[in-house]
Design a protein around this motif. Sequence first.
Motif, PDB file in Angstrom:
ATOM      1  N   LEU A 130      -3.942   4.253  -1.918  1.00  0.00           N
ATOM      2  CA  LEU A 130      -4.073   4.745  -0.551  1.00  0.00           C
ATOM      3  C   LEU A 130      -3.608   6.192  -0.511  1.00  0.00           C
ATOM      4  O   LEU A 130      -2.515   6.505  -0.974  1.00  0.00           O
ATOM      5  CB  LEU A 130      -3.250   3.882   0.402  1.00  0.00           C
ATOM      6  CG  LEU A 130      -3.457   4.176   1.888  1.00  0.00           C
ATOM      7  CD1 LEU A 130      -3.360   2.889   2.702  1.00  0.00           C
ATOM      8  CD2 LEU A 130      -2.429   5.184   2.399  1.00  0.00           C
ATOM      9  N   ASP A 131      -4.438   7.056   0.036  1.00  0.00           N
ATOM     10  CA  ASP A 131      -4.131   8.484   0.047  1.00  0.00           C
ATOM     11  C   ASP A 131      -4.093   9.030   1.460  1.00  0.00           C
ATOM     12  O   ASP A 131      -5.004   8.783   2.267  1.00  0.00           O
ATOM     13  CB  ASP A 131      -5.171   9.255  -0.765  1.00  0.00           C
ATOM     14  CG  ASP A 131      -5.028   9.018  -2.252  1.00  0.00           C
ATOM     15  OD1 ASP A 131      -4.400   9.839  -2.927  1.00  0.00           O
ATOM     16  OD2 ASP A 131      -5.533   7.988  -2.737  1.00  0.00           O
ATOM     17  N   LEU A 132      -3.024   9.780   1.747  1.00  0.00           N
ATOM     18  CA  LEU A 132      -2.940  10.608   2.949  1.00  0.00           C
ATOM     19  C   LEU A 132      -3.546  11.951   2.590  1.00  0.00           C
ATOM     20  O   LEU A 132      -3.065  12.619   1.674  1.00  0.00           O
ATOM     21  CB  LEU A 132      -1.491  10.759   3.390  1.00  0.00           C
ATOM     22  CG  LEU A 132      -0.688   9.464   3.574  1.00  0.00           C
ATOM     23  CD1 LEU A 132       0.758   9.793   3.954  1.00  0.00           C
ATOM     24  CD2 LEU A 132      -1.327   8.561   4.613  1.00  0.00           C
ATOM     25  N   PHE A 170      -3.043  17.644   8.427  1.00  0.00           N
ATOM     26  CA  PHE A 170      -3.359  16.267   8.047  1.00  0.00           C
ATOM     27  C   PHE A 170      -4.829  16.010   8.389  1.00  0.00           C
ATOM     28  O   PHE A 170      -5.271  16.294   9.502  1.00  0.00           O
ATOM     29  CB  PHE A 170      -2.446  15.312   8.810  1.00  0.00           C
ATOM     30  CG  PHE A 170      -2.724  13.854   8.589  1.00  0.00           C
ATOM     31  CD1 PHE A 170      -2.229  13.199   7.476  1.00  0.00           C
ATOM     32  CD2 PHE A 170      -3.473  13.131   9.509  1.00  0.00           C
ATOM     33  CE1 PHE A 170      -2.470  11.842   7.272  1.00  0.00           C
ATOM     34  CE2 PHE A 170      -3.721  11.786   9.317  1.00  0.00           C
ATOM     35  CZ  PHE A 170      -3.218  11.139   8.187  1.00  0.00           C
ATOM     36  N   LEU A 171      -5.573  15.474   7.425  1.00  0.00           N
ATOM     37  CA  LEU A 171      -7.012  15.262   7.606  1.00  0.00           C
ATOM     38  C   LEU A 171      -7.397  13.799   7.786  1.00  0.00           C
ATOM     39  O   LEU A 171      -8.521  13.510   8.214  1.00  0.00           O
ATOM     40  CB  LEU A 171      -7.773  15.818   6.392  1.00  0.00           C
ATOM     41  CG  LEU A 171      -7.547  17.291   6.039  1.00  0.00           C
ATOM     42  CD1 LEU A 171      -8.330  17.644   4.776  1.00  0.00           C
ATOM     43  CD2 LEU A 171      -7.936  18.196   7.193  1.00  0.00           C
ATOM     44  N   GLY A 172      -6.518  12.862   7.428  1.00  0.00           N
ATOM     45  CA  GLY A 172      -6.834  11.441   7.543  1.00  0.00           C
ATOM     46  C   GLY A 172      -6.307  10.668   6.355  1.00  0.00           C
ATOM     47  O   GLY A 172      -5.470  11.150   5.582  1.00  0.00           O
ATOM     48  N   LEU A 173      -6.806   9.445   6.180  1.00  0.00           N
ATOM     49  CA  LEU A 173      -6.382   8.610   5.061  1.00  0.00           C
ATOM     50  C   LEU A 173      -7.478   7.644   4.674  1.00  0.00           C
ATOM     51  O   LEU A 173      -8.395   7.373   5.461  1.00  0.00           O
ATOM     52  CB  LEU A 173      -5.099   7.838   5.398  1.00  0.00           C
ATOM     53  CG  LEU A 173      -5.188   6.741   6.461  1.00  0.00           C
ATOM     54  CD1 LEU A 173      -4.163   5.642   6.165  1.00  0.00           C
ATOM     55  CD2 LEU A 173      -4.903   7.319   7.860  1.00  0.00           C
ATOM     56  N   GLY A 174      -7.398   7.154   3.430  1.00  0.00           N
ATOM     57  CA  GLY A 174      -8.410   6.222   2.941  1.00  0.00           C
ATOM     58  C   GLY A 174      -7.932   5.508   1.692  1.00  0.00           C
ATOM     59  O   GLY A 174      -6.871   5.816   1.139  1.00  0.00           O
ATOM     60  N   ALA A 217       0.860  -1.187   0.000  1.00  0.00           N
ATOM     61  CA  ALA A 217       0.000   0.000   0.000  1.00  0.00           C
ATOM     62  C   ALA A 217       0.895   1.235   0.000  1.00  0.00           C
ATOM     63  O   ALA A 217       1.433   1.626   1.031  1.00  0.00           O
ATOM     64  CB  ALA A 217      -0.919  -0.001   1.213  1.00  0.00           C
ATOM     65  N   LEU A 218       1.068   1.819  -1.184  1.00  0.00           N
ATOM     66  CA  LEU A 218       1.947   2.982  -1.337  1.00  0.00           C
ATOM     67  C   LEU A 218       1.131   4.262  -1.172  1.00  0.00           C
ATOM     68  O   LEU A 218       0.265   4.552  -2.004  1.00  0.00           O
ATOM     69  CB  LEU A 218       2.615   2.974  -2.717  1.00  0.00           C
ATOM     70  CG  LEU A 218       3.912   2.167  -2.859  1.00  0.00           C
ATOM     71  CD1 LEU A 218       3.724   0.716  -2.463  1.00  0.00           C
ATOM     72  CD2 LEU A 218       4.440   2.278  -4.268  1.00  0.00           C
ATOM     73  N   PRO A 219       1.359   5.019  -0.119  1.00  0.00           N
ATOM     74  CA  PRO A 219       0.544   6.211   0.079  1.00  0.00           C
ATOM     75  C   PRO A 219       0.917   7.339  -0.874  1.00  0.00           C
ATOM     76  O   PRO A 219       2.096   7.617  -1.118  1.00  0.00           O
ATOM     77  CB  PRO A 219       0.836   6.610   1.524  1.00  0.00           C
ATOM     78  CG  PRO A 219       2.195   6.064   1.793  1.00  0.00           C
ATOM     79  CD  PRO A 219       2.317   4.801   0.982  1.00  0.00           C
TER      80      PRO A 219
END
Length: 339
Positions: free
Chosen positions: A269-271, A257-261, A159-161
């Motif tokens: 996968l996004d930061l 930073f708001l989160g990830l999903g 999972a590469l953010p």
Amino acid sequence: MNAEEQRWRDERRALNADRARLGEVADGLYPGVPRVAGTPLLCRDGWIPEAPIPLEDVRLEWEADPAPPAVRDPSDGLPAGYRTYAAAMAALARPAIFEDRPSHRLLAAAPPLLRLGPARYFDAVNVGEAAAHELAAGAEGLPVRGQVGDPLDLARRAALPAITTVTLTASGSYVLHWRDPAKVAHAGGLHQVMPVGVFQPLDGERGLSLWNCMVREYAEEFLGRGEDYGPGFVQDEWPFHRELTGARENGDVRAHFLGLGVDPLTFALDLLTAVVFEDAAFRALFGGLVAVNAEGEVSMAPFDGTVPEPMQPAGAAALRLAWRHRAALGVTPAHFGRP
């Protein structure tokens, strides 16, 4: 090109032409999984903090030799002679930007703590794009998706953010991107916030820094700078880095930073981050904002709580979260009262 290769390339073309609809189909495959702010972006409980976290408070840990992911380089659906999806892409449908660069792999997430390890960019392409491709092709049983299983299990695949940033002015505009499918390997044909870039180290870079990566993406996507920084490049000495970082240090730029999903179609996968510029600082730094960059078309849009369609799930989530937290972020759009 033989018939099997032509069939694969036609399926790849169909994927790029229909990512919005296919994303809706993929979204329906994960009932009961939490979503980010009413968007299709998948998440675990605890991945979205209740309030924005100042970027400097996000803690990054490094694991140099993590266990390999359970799913690597699936070959389902590939033409004969191709071992990986990236190899087939490079030969049959190569986008303008396509290099197997060193990247960071997310191993665990409990914001504000993120644990990362080493990976390569094609590790994500070989699984995520293969899963999207088989959905476009109507593959029976969706074997790649079945191998991955839970898309939120970070041990199942590499999972590469990516760092997905909604860039806002304090008076209520944001920078909007349309991703050209001829130029990009992922999410072509969709709108997106910007800058967005895979969290990757620069040659010779020591340590982990979300901000350093974001600064480089600002230069590349907003100002059209190339990605080749050359031998001997020291980011802390780079005038653009010093100017942007200085604006952040004096409060004219605020990063959170708001989160990830996780995207249900490609497992990307996004930061999620938000960077707010005082209007004068934005004009000073990005008065030369490009209209077209290496990945697509660039424009300014009003920050009013709406999401352009079709939009990549991570961009929609970043916008929704930024709107939810607009007061905490210090943004006062003209249409502040809209839901």
